[in-house]
Design a protein around this motif. Structure first.
Motif, PDB file in Angstrom:
ATOM      1  N   ARG A  13       0.820  -1.220   0.000  1.00 10.01           N
ATOM      2  CA  ARG A  13       0.000   0.000   0.000  1.00 10.01           C
ATOM      3  C   ARG A  13       0.848   1.261   0.000  1.00 10.01           C
ATOM      4  O   ARG A  13       0.616   2.167  -0.815  1.00 10.01           O
TER       5      ARG A  13
ATOM      6  N   TYR B 192      -4.675   5.790   2.708  1.00 11.66           N
ATOM      7  CA  TYR B 192      -5.198   4.794   3.647  1.00 11.66           C
ATOM      8  C   TYR B 192      -6.687   4.557   3.380  1.00 11.66           C
ATOM      9  O   TYR B 192      -7.158   3.424   3.372  1.00 11.66           O
TER      10      TYR B 192
ATOM     11  N   THR C 104     -13.900   4.884   7.114  1.00 10.81           N
ATOM     12  CA  THR C 104     -12.626   4.850   7.832  1.00 10.81           C
ATOM     13  C   THR C 104     -12.641   5.750   9.060  1.00 10.81           C
ATOM     14  O   THR C 104     -12.696   6.964   8.931  1.00 10.81           O
ATOM     15  N   GLY C 105     -12.580   5.139  10.238  1.00 12.83           N
ATOM     16  CA  GLY C 105     -12.364   5.907  11.456  1.00 12.83           C
ATOM     17  C   GLY C 105     -10.869   5.923  11.718  1.00 12.83           C
ATOM     18  O   GLY C 105     -10.143   5.067  11.215  1.00 12.83           O
ATOM     19  N   HIS C 106     -10.391   6.895  12.463  1.00  7.80           N
ATOM     20  CA  HIS C 106      -8.950   6.961  12.754  1.00  7.80           C
ATOM     21  C   HIS C 106      -8.722   6.741  14.243  1.00  7.80           C
ATOM     22  O   HIS C 106      -9.417   7.335  15.075  1.00  7.80           O
ATOM     23  N   PRO C 107      -7.738   5.902  14.595  1.00  3.58           N
ATOM     24  CA  PRO C 107      -7.506   5.606  16.015  1.00  3.58           C
ATOM     25  C   PRO C 107      -6.631   6.671  16.693  1.00  3.58           C
ATOM     26  O   PRO C 107      -5.587   7.043  16.160  1.00  3.58           O
TER      27      PRO C 107
ATOM     28  N   SER D 190      -5.319   7.811  20.853  1.00  2.00           N
ATOM     29  CA  SER D 190      -5.363   7.572  22.304  1.00  2.00           C
ATOM     30  C   SER D 190      -6.109   8.720  22.971  1.00  2.00           C
ATOM     31  O   SER D 190      -6.071   9.851  22.482  1.00  2.00           O
TER      32      SER D 190
ATOM     33  N   SER E 168      -5.243  14.137  21.456  1.00  2.00           N
ATOM     34  CA  SER E 168      -4.210  15.074  21.009  1.00  2.00           C
ATOM     35  C   SER E 168      -3.577  14.489  19.763  1.00  2.00           C
ATOM     36  O   SER E 168      -3.029  13.382  19.810  1.00  2.00           O
TER      37      SER E 168
ATOM     38  N   ARG F  47      -1.299  14.638  16.225  1.00  2.00           N
ATOM     39  CA  ARG F  47      -0.182  15.269  15.506  1.00  2.00           C
ATOM     40  C   ARG F  47      -0.466  15.251  14.020  1.00  2.00           C
ATOM     41  O   ARG F  47      -0.968  14.256  13.475  1.00  2.00           O
TER      42      ARG F  47
ATOM     43  N   GLY G 236      -0.478  13.486   8.264  1.00  2.00           N
ATOM     44  CA  GLY G 236      -0.971  13.018   6.969  1.00  2.00           C
ATOM     45  C   GLY G 236      -2.231  13.773   6.589  1.00  2.00           C
ATOM     46  O   GLY G 236      -2.553  14.799   7.184  1.00  2.00           O
ATOM     47  N   ASP G 237      -2.986  13.237   5.601  1.00  2.95           N
ATOM     48  CA  ASP G 237      -4.121  14.011   5.078  1.00  2.95           C
ATOM     49  C   ASP G 237      -5.254  14.188   6.101  1.00  2.95           C
ATOM     50  O   ASP G 237      -5.818  15.260   6.233  1.00  2.95           O
ATOM     51  N   PHE G 238      -5.580  13.141   6.853  1.00  6.11           N
ATOM     52  CA  PHE G 238      -6.659  13.279   7.841  1.00  6.11           C
ATOM     53  C   PHE G 238      -6.213  14.174   9.002  1.00  6.11           C
ATOM     54  O   PHE G 238      -6.918  15.109   9.395  1.00  6.11           O
ATOM     55  N   THR G 239      -5.047  13.899   9.537  1.00  2.42           N
ATOM     56  CA  THR G 239      -4.592  14.646  10.717  1.00  2.42           C
ATOM     57  C   THR G 239      -4.302  16.113  10.376  1.00  2.42           C
ATOM     58  O   THR G 239      -4.391  16.980  11.248  1.00  2.42           O
TER      59      THR G 239
ATOM     60  N   THR H  27       0.741  10.849  24.190  1.00  2.00           N
ATOM     61  CA  THR H  27      -0.689  11.064  24.505  1.00  2.00           C
ATOM     62  C   THR H  27      -1.256  10.076  25.537  1.00  2.00           C
ATOM     63  O   THR H  27      -1.875  10.518  26.503  1.00  2.00           O
TER      64      THR H  27
ATOM     65  N   TYR I 247       1.546   2.613  17.177  1.00  2.00           N
ATOM     66  CA  TYR I 247       0.657   3.526  16.466  1.00  2.00           C
ATOM     67  C   TYR I 247       0.538   3.192  14.993  1.00  2.00           C
ATOM     68  O   TYR I 247      -0.057   3.942  14.232  1.00  2.00           O
ATOM     69  N   ASN I 248       1.166   2.112  14.595  1.00  2.00           N
ATOM     70  CA  ASN I 248       1.063   1.715  13.200  1.00  2.00           C
ATOM     71  C   ASN I 248       0.618   0.264  13.144  1.00  2.00           C
ATOM     72  O   ASN I 248       1.386  -0.632  13.444  1.00  2.00           O
TER      73      ASN I 248
HETATM   74  C1  LIG Z   1      -3.884   2.653  18.776  1.00  2.00           C
HETATM   75  C2  LIG Z   1      -3.439   3.927  18.099  1.00  2.00           C
HETATM   76  C3  LIG Z   1      -3.455   5.104  18.814  1.00  2.00           C
HETATM   77  C4  LIG Z   1      -3.026   6.283  18.204  1.00  2.00           C
HETATM   78  N1  LIG Z   1      -3.040   7.434  18.926  1.00  2.00           N
HETATM   79  C5  LIG Z   1      -2.613   8.571  18.364  1.00  2.00           C
HETATM   80  C6  LIG Z   1      -2.615   9.796  19.091  1.00  2.00           C
HETATM   81  O1  LIG Z   1      -2.988   9.847  20.257  1.00  2.00           O
HETATM   82  N2  LIG Z   1      -2.216  10.926  18.457  1.00  2.00           N
HETATM   83  C7  LIG Z   1      -1.797  10.896  17.150  1.00  2.00           C
HETATM   84  O2  LIG Z   1      -1.453  11.953  16.627  1.00  2.00           O
HETATM   85  N3  LIG Z   1      -1.768   9.752  16.441  1.00  2.00           N
HETATM   86  C8  LIG Z   1      -2.178   8.593  16.991  1.00  2.00           C
HETATM   87  N4  LIG Z   1      -2.179   7.443  16.266  1.00  2.00           N
HETATM   88  C9  LIG Z   1      -1.724   7.480  14.867  1.00  2.00           C
HETATM   89  C10 LIG Z   1      -2.859   7.997  13.990  1.00  2.00           C
HETATM   90  O3  LIG Z   1      -3.953   7.094  13.988  1.00  2.00           O
HETATM   91  C11 LIG Z   1      -2.361   8.176  12.551  1.00  2.00           C
HETATM   92  O4  LIG Z   1      -1.285   9.070  12.571  1.00  2.00           O
HETATM   93  C12 LIG Z   1      -3.427   8.767  11.700  1.00  2.00           C
HETATM   94  O5  LIG Z   1      -4.524   7.887  11.560  1.00  2.00           O
HETATM   95  C13 LIG Z   1      -2.820   9.078  10.342  1.00  2.00           C
HETATM   96  O6  LIG Z   1      -3.836   9.467   9.444  1.00  2.00           O
HETATM   97  P1  LIG Z   1      -3.544  10.468   8.241  1.00  2.00           P
HETATM   98  O7  LIG Z   1      -4.625  10.258   7.234  1.00  2.00           O
HETATM   99  O8  LIG Z   1      -3.367  11.831   8.752  1.00  2.00           O
HETATM  100  O9  LIG Z   1      -2.127  10.018   7.696  1.00  2.00           O
HETATM  101  P2  LIG Z   1      -1.779   9.055   6.518  1.00  2.00           P
HETATM  102  O10 LIG Z   1      -0.537   9.575   5.894  1.00  2.00           O
HETATM  103  O11 LIG Z   1      -2.963   8.764   5.666  1.00  2.00           O
HETATM  104  O12 LIG Z   1      -1.443   7.734   7.295  1.00  2.00           O
HETATM  105  C14 LIG Z   1      -0.203   7.512   7.904  1.00  2.00           C
HETATM  106  C15 LIG Z   1      -0.232   6.084   8.450  1.00  2.00           C
HETATM  107  O13 LIG Z   1      -1.131   6.037   9.573  1.00  2.00           O
HETATM  108  C16 LIG Z   1      -1.866   4.801   9.538  1.00  2.00           C
HETATM  109  N5  LIG Z   1      -3.290   5.117   9.393  1.00  2.00           N
HETATM  110  C17 LIG Z   1      -3.843   6.091   8.644  1.00  2.00           C
HETATM  111  N6  LIG Z   1      -5.174   6.075   8.752  1.00  2.00           N
HETATM  112  C18 LIG Z   1      -5.459   5.056   9.593  1.00  2.00           C
HETATM  113  C19 LIG Z   1      -6.669   4.498  10.083  1.00  2.00           C
HETATM  114  N7  LIG Z   1      -7.842   5.003   9.753  1.00  2.00           N
HETATM  115  N8  LIG Z   1      -6.604   3.417  10.901  1.00  2.00           N
HETATM  116  C20 LIG Z   1      -5.424   2.878  11.251  1.00  2.00           C
HETATM  117  N9  LIG Z   1      -4.243   3.354  10.818  1.00  2.00           N
HETATM  118  C21 LIG Z   1      -4.261   4.432  10.007  1.00  2.00           C
HETATM  119  C22 LIG Z   1      -1.378   4.029   8.343  1.00  2.00           C
HETATM  120  O14 LIG Z   1      -0.362   3.116   8.741  1.00  2.00           O
HETATM  121  C23 LIG Z   1      -0.797   5.071   7.447  1.00  2.00           C
HETATM  122  O15 LIG Z   1       0.218   4.581   6.606  1.00  2.00           O
HETATM  123  C24 LIG Z   1      -2.600   6.272  16.850  1.00  2.00           C
HETATM  124  C25 LIG Z   1      -2.611   5.071  16.132  1.00  2.00           C
HETATM  125  C26 LIG Z   1      -3.017   3.922  16.741  1.00  2.00           C
HETATM  126  C27 LIG Z   1      -3.027   2.648  15.949  1.00  2.00           C
END
Ligand SMILES: Cc1cc2nc3c(=O)[nH]c(=O)nc-3n(C[C@H](O)[C@H](O)[C@H](O)COP(=O)(O)OP(=O)(O)OC[C@H]3O[C@@H](n4cnc5c(N)ncnc54)[C@H](O)[C@@H]3O)c2cc1C
Length: 439
Positions: A137, A144, A254-257, A259, A274, A276, A279-282, A322, A436-437
């Motif tokens: 991927r 994602y 798609t929900g995003h995880p 903490s 909280s 950081r 990526g596109d969602f954050t 976090t 977190y991944n």
């Molecule tokens: C259990 C857990 C707790 C987390 N807690 C925090 C937190 O407290 N604060 C924080 O900033 N980040 C946290 N993260 C990370 C956060 O979920 C990813 O950074 C965020 O989802 C990235 O999304 P994006 O579209 O911005 O980035 P993208 O560039 O689209 O994604 C970066 C990577 O994040 C992962 N990711 C993206 N979307 C998802 C999704 N929907 N489900 C699972 N994985 C995904 C993938 O591995 C992807 O390659 C946590 C992750 C996990 C698994």
């Protein structure tokens, strides 16, 4: 320790039962005329592959009683590994048949093959596509969200076509009892899918949250303070996480995880995350405005305090702070005076998320703060570089195996810390990790 091992072994047995029982049931009651060993063996592999694939819907359905004993990251890791085994079994099924009965190679011609063979091809190609996209991927630069949607479509196609192939071929399923069992199993898998895609979102729709405050934090991080709207919210244990859905409602696939970073002691159901910008969602989180409606699914995760511990050692890297923040805030609100050490790796002094609040928490807790900077400024006299066994020995009192360790940060850092703890004879039952991944 024993109950931990016993509980996990029990879960493994339940899993093995679910993937092997459907196969062994085929051997009960009336049997069709036996064929050669390799033909029967290849069919057994096909059935097993399908049973594993179907149960994958259960593994990823976010059932707390499934994920809690292990933690979500372990379940997703298992989900990925077992998919490769399912692929191996599904591919071995036709390969063995083609070797022992080369005339079956004609079935590879999709245009002339009967539907029951076409369905097998659709199922196999969907599974191959699904595995290729899951493994590559990031290299394929697939977002994602796009990957997640394709993943669900291919998974449903692989299982549905596989089941139809099996039903169309009949043979073992001529017996009405066995047919009923496999159809029942199919309904069960379908129910799992409907539960996670329809029932759960409907439940979330009735329990929305409102953003009460948006706070900008150090380190490119934004905190959302969310309050339950028209319901009492849920209770979580510090260290746990939830799935956040913004804007398009809970049916957004798609929900995003994230903490929870707030104290678990908040009485009004309020939760904070909280986030950081990574990526596109954050990247969109800082644009969220107070009053906006959001949906939360939680709490999840086994990364929590609660075990007997003389001292909590929290080890965070970057945004891995976090869950530690939630643990510290909760311990402070509970008036817990057991010693806590926070070892916190950040890029530089300015990007230390929650820096000031951590300092202030020292007045409420027996807290030792160890900042570790990868890009220290001139004159910095604290720790730098990697967190390793030598650093632990400098800051932690022995015996090291009596403390309870919590680790959250980038994967490379977590691997190195797990090795360091092993070198210090800290048993696995004494440390907890949150990755977190999931990928
Ligand atoms: C259990 C857990 C707790 C987390 N807690 C925090 C937190 O407290 N604060 C924080 O900033 N980040 C946290 N993260 C990370 C956060 O979920 C990813 O950074 C965020 O989802 C990235 O999304 P994006 O579209 O911005 O980035 P993208 O560039 O689209 O994604 C970066 C990577 O994040 C992962 N990711 C993206 N979307 C998802 C999704 N929907 N489900 C699972 N994985 C995904 C993938 O591995 C992807 O390659 C946590 C992750 C996990 C698994």
């Amino acid at each position: 320790m024993l109950t931990f091992a016993l509980r996990n072994s029990l879960w493994l047995l339940v899993y093995l039962f679910f993937i092997s029982a459907p196969l062994f049931v085929l051997l009960l009651g009336s049997l069709p005329p036996a064929r050669d060993f390799w033909t029967e063996f290849s069919i057994a592999l096909g059935y097993s592959g399908l049973a594993i694939m179907g149960l994958q819907f259960g593994l990823t359905s976010r059932f707390r009683w499934v994920t809690k004993p292990w933690g979500e990251d372990v379940i997703y890791h298992f989900h990925r590994r077992i998919s490769l085994i399912a692929l191996g079994l599904v591919l071995a099924h036709p390969l063995i048949l083609f070797i022992v009965r080369p005339e079956l190679l004609a079935l590879l011609n999709f245009a002339s093959a009967p539907w029951r063979a076409r369905l097998a091809a659709i199922s196999t190609y969907s599974l191959i596509g699904l595995i290729v996209l899951a493994l590559w991927r990031v290299k394929l630069k697939l977002s994602y969200e796009a990957w997640h949607l394709t993943h669900i479509i291919l998974a449903v196609a692989a299982v549905a076509a596989g089941l139809m192939h099996m039903a169309a071929w009949g043979f073992y399923l001529e017996d009405p009892m066995k047919k009923a069992l496999w159809y029942g199993l199919t309904l069960f898998w379908l129910a799992l899918l409907l539960y996670v895609r329809l029932v759960k979102p409907l439940f979330m729709l009735r329990r929305p949250y409102r953003v009460a405050q948006v706070k900008t934090e150090r380190g490119n991080t934004t905190t959302l303070v969310m309050k339950p709207e028209g319901h009492g919210g849920f209770r979580f244990t510090p260290g746990q996480f939830g799935w956040l859905t913004l804007w398009n409602g809970p049916f957004n696939i798609t929900g995003h995880p994230f903490s929870f970073s707030s104290s678990a002691q908040a009485g009004d159901g309020r939760v904070e995350m909280s986030i950081r910008n990574l990526g596109d969602f954050t990247a969109g989180i800082s644009q969220v405005t107070p009053g906006q409606r959001v949906y939360l699914d939680g709490p999840y995760g086994a990364f929590t305090i609660g075990n007997p511990a003389d001292m909590h050692v929290l080890i965070a890297g970057g945004v891995g702070i976090t869950p530690m923040m939630s643990i510290l805030r909760t311990l402070a609100d509970r008036g817990d005076q057991r010693p806590v050490v926070l070892i916190y790796g950040s890029r530089d002094w300015e990007s230390i998320t929650f820096r000031e609040e951590l300092d202030a928490l020292r007045a409420r807790l027996d807290l030792k703060l160890v900042h570790v900077l990868s890009r220290p400024h001139k004159g910095w006299t604290g720790e730098t570089g990697f967190i390793d066994a030598a650093l632990f020995r400098r800051h932690l009192p022995p015996p090291y195996n009596m403390h309870e360790y919590f680790i959250c940060g980038p994967n490379v850092m977590m691997d190195a810390i797990e090795n360091a703890l092993a070198a210090m004879d800290v048993p696995m039952s004494k440390y907890h990790t949150e990755r977190y991944n999931f990928a």
